[in-house]
Motif scaffolding. Structure first.
Motif, PDB file in Angstrom:
ATOM      1  N   ALA A  62      -6.048   1.143  -8.319  1.00  0.00           N
ATOM      2  CA  ALA A  62      -5.668   2.496  -8.679  1.00  0.00           C
ATOM      3  C   ALA A  62      -6.555   3.725  -8.634  1.00  0.00           C
ATOM      4  O   ALA A  62      -7.877   3.468  -8.904  1.00  0.00           O
ATOM      5  CB  ALA A  62      -5.010   2.307 -10.431  1.00  0.00           C
ATOM      6  N   CYS A  63      -5.883   4.858  -8.686  1.00  0.00           N
ATOM      7  CA  CYS A  63      -6.740   6.022  -8.784  1.00  0.00           C
ATOM      8  C   CYS A  63      -6.459   6.920  -9.781  1.00  0.00           C
ATOM      9  O   CYS A  63      -5.731   6.916 -10.333  1.00  0.00           O
ATOM     10  CB  CYS A  63      -6.833   6.795  -7.425  1.00  0.00           C
ATOM     11  N   LEU A  64      -7.579   7.562 -10.296  1.00  0.00           N
ATOM     12  CA  LEU A  64      -7.557   8.399 -11.469  1.00  0.00           C
ATOM     13  C   LEU A  64      -6.749   9.679 -11.098  1.00  0.00           C
ATOM     14  O   LEU A  64      -6.985  10.545 -10.392  1.00  0.00           O
ATOM     15  CB  LEU A  64      -9.122   9.005 -11.607  1.00  0.00           C
ATOM     16  N   VAL A  65      -5.857   9.851 -11.947  1.00  0.00           N
ATOM     17  CA  VAL A  65      -4.984  11.069 -12.050  1.00  0.00           C
ATOM     18  C   VAL A  65      -4.931  12.007 -13.075  1.00  0.00           C
ATOM     19  O   VAL A  65      -4.915  13.278 -12.829  1.00  0.00           O
ATOM     20  CB  VAL A  65      -3.301  10.863 -11.756  1.00  0.00           C
ATOM     21  N   GLU A  66      -5.729  11.632 -14.243  1.00  0.00           N
ATOM     22  CA  GLU A  66      -5.621  12.235 -15.445  1.00  0.00           C
ATOM     23  C   GLU A  66      -6.804  12.024 -16.305  1.00  0.00           C
ATOM     24  O   GLU A  66      -7.028  10.637 -16.671  1.00  0.00           O
ATOM     25  CB  GLU A  66      -4.190  12.443 -16.179  1.00  0.00           C
ATOM     26  N   GLU A  67      -7.474  12.855 -16.644  1.00  0.00           N
ATOM     27  CA  GLU A  67      -8.602  12.443 -17.768  1.00  0.00           C
ATOM     28  C   GLU A  67      -8.612  13.630 -18.903  1.00  0.00           C
ATOM     29  O   GLU A  67      -8.576  14.748 -18.854  1.00  0.00           O
ATOM     30  CB  GLU A  67     -10.198  12.700 -17.010  1.00  0.00           C
TER      31      GLU A  67
ATOM     32  N   TYR B 155       0.841  -1.063  -0.041  1.00  0.00           N
ATOM     33  CA  TYR B 155      -0.095   0.082   0.021  1.00  0.00           C
ATOM     34  C   TYR B 155       0.812   1.175   0.100  1.00  0.00           C
ATOM     35  O   TYR B 155       1.763   1.213   1.001  1.00  0.00           O
ATOM     36  CB  TYR B 155      -0.962   0.127   1.234  1.00  0.00           C
ATOM     37  N   ASP B 156       0.524   2.027  -1.020  1.00  0.00           N
ATOM     38  CA  ASP B 156       1.430   3.279  -0.989  1.00  0.00           C
ATOM     39  C   ASP B 156       0.746   4.424  -0.481  1.00  0.00           C
ATOM     40  O   ASP B 156      -0.222   5.119  -0.995  1.00  0.00           O
ATOM     41  CB  ASP B 156       1.778   3.587  -2.483  1.00  0.00           C
ATOM     42  N   ALA B 157       0.931   4.783   0.949  1.00  0.00           N
ATOM     43  CA  ALA B 157       0.488   5.804   1.690  1.00  0.00           C
ATOM     44  C   ALA B 157       0.481   7.224   0.952  1.00  0.00           C
ATOM     45  O   ALA B 157      -0.160   8.151   1.117  1.00  0.00           O
ATOM     46  CB  ALA B 157       0.851   5.898   2.907  1.00  0.00           C
ATOM     47  N   ASP B 158       1.575   7.382  -0.072  1.00  0.00           N
ATOM     48  CA  ASP B 158       1.824   8.629  -0.452  1.00  0.00           C
ATOM     49  C   ASP B 158       0.952   9.312  -1.897  1.00  0.00           C
ATOM     50  O   ASP B 158       0.923  10.149  -2.136  1.00  0.00           O
ATOM     51  CB  ASP B 158       3.360   8.716  -1.327  1.00  0.00           C
ATOM     52  N   VAL B 159       0.284   8.228  -2.259  1.00  0.00           N
ATOM     53  CA  VAL B 159      -0.816   8.680  -3.547  1.00  0.00           C
ATOM     54  C   VAL B 159      -2.043   9.040  -2.651  1.00  0.00           C
ATOM     55  O   VAL B 159      -2.495   8.343  -1.886  1.00  0.00           O
ATOM     56  CB  VAL B 159      -0.997   7.320  -4.101  1.00  0.00           C
ATOM     57  N   PRO B 160      -2.248  10.286  -3.172  1.00  0.00           N
ATOM     58  CA  PRO B 160      -3.585  11.148  -2.429  1.00  0.00           C
ATOM     59  C   PRO B 160      -4.395  10.418  -2.931  1.00  0.00           C
ATOM     60  O   PRO B 160      -5.063  10.484  -4.002  1.00  0.00           O
ATOM     61  CB  PRO B 160      -3.663  12.509  -2.862  1.00  0.00           C
ATOM     62  N   VAL B 161      -5.280   9.677  -2.084  1.00  0.00           N
ATOM     63  CA  VAL B 161      -6.867   9.091  -2.272  1.00  0.00           C
ATOM     64  C   VAL B 161      -7.730   9.519  -1.086  1.00  0.00           C
ATOM     65  O   VAL B 161      -7.307   9.451  -0.094  1.00  0.00           O
ATOM     66  CB  VAL B 161      -6.974   7.586  -2.216  1.00  0.00           C
ATOM     67  N   ASP B 162      -9.028   9.840  -1.456  1.00  0.00           N
ATOM     68  CA  ASP B 162      -9.936  10.206  -0.570  1.00  0.00           C
ATOM     69  C   ASP B 162     -11.356  10.005  -1.053  1.00  0.00           C
ATOM     70  O   ASP B 162     -11.562   9.094  -2.102  1.00  0.00           O
ATOM     71  CB  ASP B 162      -9.768  11.662  -0.024  1.00  0.00           C
TER      72      ASP B 162
END
Lengths: 525, 256
Positions: free
Chosen positions: B249-254, B218-225
């Motif tokens: 994975a979380c969306l970073v760019e659309e 788990y990478d805690a540095d990736v900002p997810v909320d």
């Protein structure tokens, strides 16, 4: 290592070897033996010719002998390792003697129907059998030919055959009655003695395996999120391109040194009890695979998730707090210990913990003196406590001095607990070394110590477990690099010092201590 | 008499053995066909990438390097494409409007195949606007479908392969991998109520972050909320039917 250690180790090896024989084999042999016995008992009642009956009886006797010999073969292949020294040779020799004595009796039984009791035939047959089994062992296990074993075995066989002869002599109707009675008495005593020795070993074996079994249970309730997969496939992890498997042959014990902090006011919320805290926390890991021990020191100020309880002892949830408080949030006895076990297990990524020992720091005085004191080279300037505690002095710690050396810290100084941990590590190392050397000359020490400490400690280890553990310890290696520390960063917290673990270092430590690297390419151990 | 019985038994056994061989053969053939099909699709997409140019102005819609028109002519259920550079994962994503389990054992050309397809269930919208979108795929021994996810068990692979790209007819979406672990077989969308309330979303995120066993990353540095958009890739795990290997994975760019 002393003679007694050697004897104990060899008994241990025999005991463990017995476990290696697949259970299926035991069942098979038992079934065959029962069949043979039943046949033997039934034949007199069957309506057959006298000659046939005798033939059947002899066949059953042969079957029994064959079954027993198969059993001996199993023992030879699985159980008896090479004798490393004279004591082991003696122990294995005695075992061989007893085993082949009973074989001799079986041979004599076989010859019951005949008039002349032969000794030469069984002797030659057994000699051949022994040669074959030894050769098999040499080929399969790549070990050496054990002449001493063969010697003891043949002696046992000879005496087994002669025993029956002598017994019959004692039963014959002759004039010289006194002789006969004497012979029978002597034989009876010898027989009983033999059975006693076998019985003692049997009891030892059972107690030991029970002790081993009870020591292998994981008492922490932190579920490793995955089951212990039986298949080889499921039970490994990957890290940095390598494959690791959890080492099943580990016994992990949590040691806690507990103390009252009546002079410090607990400014921490949700404290349900008085101010008993676990000041020293160590994980002791015994590796049965490579016969090493590791002691891992964990700072009491480690900030980690612990179960939190309110004033009424009700569980209010998990929260990050000082590790030592996991003990405080309990009853000062079992509940505190189990809470601590869960917290440490969780900190260690779900590693199983099998036992715990919480010892009042005061008890250190007694333990210290029982081994005759522990010598240390003073690490920190503690002249305010004892004038001998000047840095660099070599001091033999006795009584109260031992307690002070491991308990004291300069409360004015930041992170003084870390310095204290250094002293505790040093003390423990020197204590272990002293203890092992003392115990090998005084085997009753562990059980005496256990009895004397009963009032001062909380543990789930029974006396049997303690004896089992101490016999295991004697064959363990305890080198300089056996004492490890959970690394991290000390930070000045709002009320107290806080310690934040370096997760990468901890992960590597766990891999190092608890896991075995599995060579890629399917090579099994 | 005795001989006859043995003859009968041996004939029956022979027939059974032949039947098994034939069935295995058919399955193997079908898998090969499915494999070929996916390779064709992947190749087509590679050709498309060469043909598309970078968007000239920010007003013009982005060129999607996947020929959805022809794909959807073959199968209108195809609505997206997933690519994870550095793995074999380069497949169309389907969603059946009628049967959520259809693509477990059918490939995108409607043929029966034990490899199935990469699919979502109809609980998820087709524009990836849900809080949690779950993609399912088989863990094939051949390395096909989502077997490539298993590489994420190793931390060094995890750290060097953080990008997942989803193409839809209208947009390119880039995701960043932040977790990989083994979970039980709970149905994620049911269990977390599809993330309808902030509490549900918080619960999902907390569970992902709380894992502390040796196998989880788990990478805690990736900002997810609760406002993030999560893409979860789910496949079978060697431990058995009751476990899944999940990569979040979380969306970073659309890019539209």
């Amino acid at each position: 290592m002393s003679r007694v250690t050697h004897i104990l180790t060899s008994l241990n090896e025999l005991s463990e070897g017995l476990l290696e024989i697949p259970g299926l084999m035991y069942v098979m042999l038992l079934v065959l033996a029962v069949i043979a016995f039943v046949m033997y008992r039934l034949t007199p009642r069957l309506k057959m010719g006298f000659e046939t009956k005798i033939r059947i009886r002899r066949m059953t006797a042969i079957l029994m002998i064959a079954v027993y010999m198969l059993f001996l073969l199993m023992l030879k292949l699985f159980v008896f390792p090479d004798a490393a020294n004279t004591e082991e040779m003696l122990v294995f020799g005695i075992a061989a003697f007893i085993l082949y004595f009973f074989l001799g009796r079986l041979f004599a039984w076989y010859e019951k129907g005949q008039k002349k009791a032969e000794v030469l035939q069984p002797l030659i047959a057994t000699l051949l059998f022994l040669t074959v089994t030894e050769a098999a062992k040499v080929l399969i296990r790549k070990s050496a030919f054990q002449l001493s074993f063969v010697g003891f075995a043949l002696l046992g066989l000879l005496l087994g055959c002669l025993f029956t002869k002598a017994w019959r002599y004692g039963g014959k109707k002759r004039k010289k009655r006194a002789n006969q009675i004497a012979v029978r008495i002597f034989l009876s005593i010898a027989y009983v003695l033999l059975i006693c020795v076998a019985g003692v070993f049997g009891t030892y074996h059972v107690l030991r395996t029970n002790g081993a079994a009870s020591m292998q249970k994981n008492i922490s309730s932190v579920e490793p999120d995955l089951p212990e997969a039986e298949e080889e496939e499921g039970n490994y992890i990957r890290h940095d391109g390598k494959l690791y498997r959890y080492n099943d042959a580990l016994t992990t014990i949590l040691f806690m040194g507990v103390d009252q902090h009546s002079d410090e006011i607990q400014a921490v919320e949700h404290v349900s009890n008085e101010s008993t805290q676990a000041d020293s926390i160590f994980l002791f890991v015994m590796n049965d695979l490579d016969k090493t021990c590791k002691l891992i020191g964990i700072s009491r100020d480690t900030m980690t998730e612990i179960k939190t309880y309110d004033y009424n002892g009700e569980y209010v949830g998990d929260d990050v707090n000082h590790l030592t408080l996991a003990y405080t949030f309990g009853d000062g006895k079992e509940k505190s210990c189990l809470n601590m076990v869960d917290a440490v297990s969780r900190l260690f990524h779900g590693m199983p913990i099998h036992s715990y020992v919480a010892l009042n720091m005061e008890a250190i005085k007694d333990i210290n003196d029982t081994v005759g004191g522990v010598e240390v080279n003073v690490l920190e300037d503690m002249t305010s406590v004892d004038s001998r505690f000047r840095v660099g002095n070599q001091v033999l710690l006795k009584g109260n001095a031992a307690l002070e050396y491991v308990q004291w810290r300069d409360s004015q100084e930041d992170f003084s607990n870390n310095k204290r941990m250094e002293r505790q590590k040093q003390y423990l190392m020197n204590f272990m070394r002293k203890a092992v050397s003392v115990v090998s000359t005084d085997l009753a020490l562990p059980s005496r110590l256990y009895q004397s400490l009963t009032g001062e400690m909380v543990t789930n280890i029974s006396l049997d477990d303690a004896v089992y553990l101490s016999t295991k310890m004697l064959s363990m290696n305890f080198a300089d690099d056996s004492i490890l520390q959970v690394e991290g960063e000390s930070v000045r917290g709002p009320h107290y010092d806080e310690f934040y673990v370096n997760e990468d270092a901890l992960y590597d430590l766990i891999l190092d201590v608890f896991y075995i690297e599995k060579p890629e390419g399917g090579a099994q151990e | 008499m005795k001989k006859k019985i043995w003859l009968v038994i041996s004939i029956i056994a022979f027939i059974c053995a032949m039947a098994i061989f034939v069935m295995l053969g058919i399955r193997h053939y079908r898998n090969l066909q499915a494999q070929k099909l996916y390779e064709e699709y992947a190749q087509k997409r590679q050709e498309n990438i060469h043909q598309t140019a970078a968007p000239e102005s920010s007003d013009a819609p982005v060129e999607i390097p996947v020929d959805f028109e022809s794909l959807q002519k073959d199968n209108p259920d195809i609505y997206a494409w997933i690519t994870i550079p550095g793995t074999e994962i380069d497949y169309p994503v389907v969603q059946s409007s009628t049967d959520n389990a259809y693509y477990l054992n059918h490939s995108v050309d409607y043929a029966e195949s034990s490899a199935g397809a990469i699919f979502t269930e109809n609980y998820n919208s087709r524009d990836f606007s849900d809080f949690l979108t779950v993609l399912y795929g088989h863990n094939m021994k051949s390395g096909a479908m989502f077997a490539g996810l298993r590489s994420y068990e190793d931390n060094s692979f995890f750290e060097s392969h953080r990008d997942v790209t989803i193409y839809t007819p209208d947009a390119i979406r880039k995701y960043r991998v932040f977790a990989a672990y083994v979970e039980d077989d709970r149905h994620l969308l049911y269990y977390y109520n599809q993330g309808q309330t902030p509490e549900d979303r918080r619960a999902f995120l907390d569970d992902a972050a709380a894992r502390r066993d040796m196998q989880s990353i788990y990478d805690a540095d990736v900002p997810v909320d609760e406002n993030s958009r999560i893409l979860t890739l789910s496949t079978c795990h060697r431990l058995g039917d009751h476990y899944r290997f999940l990569v979040h994975a979380c969306l970073v760019e659309e890019i539209k």
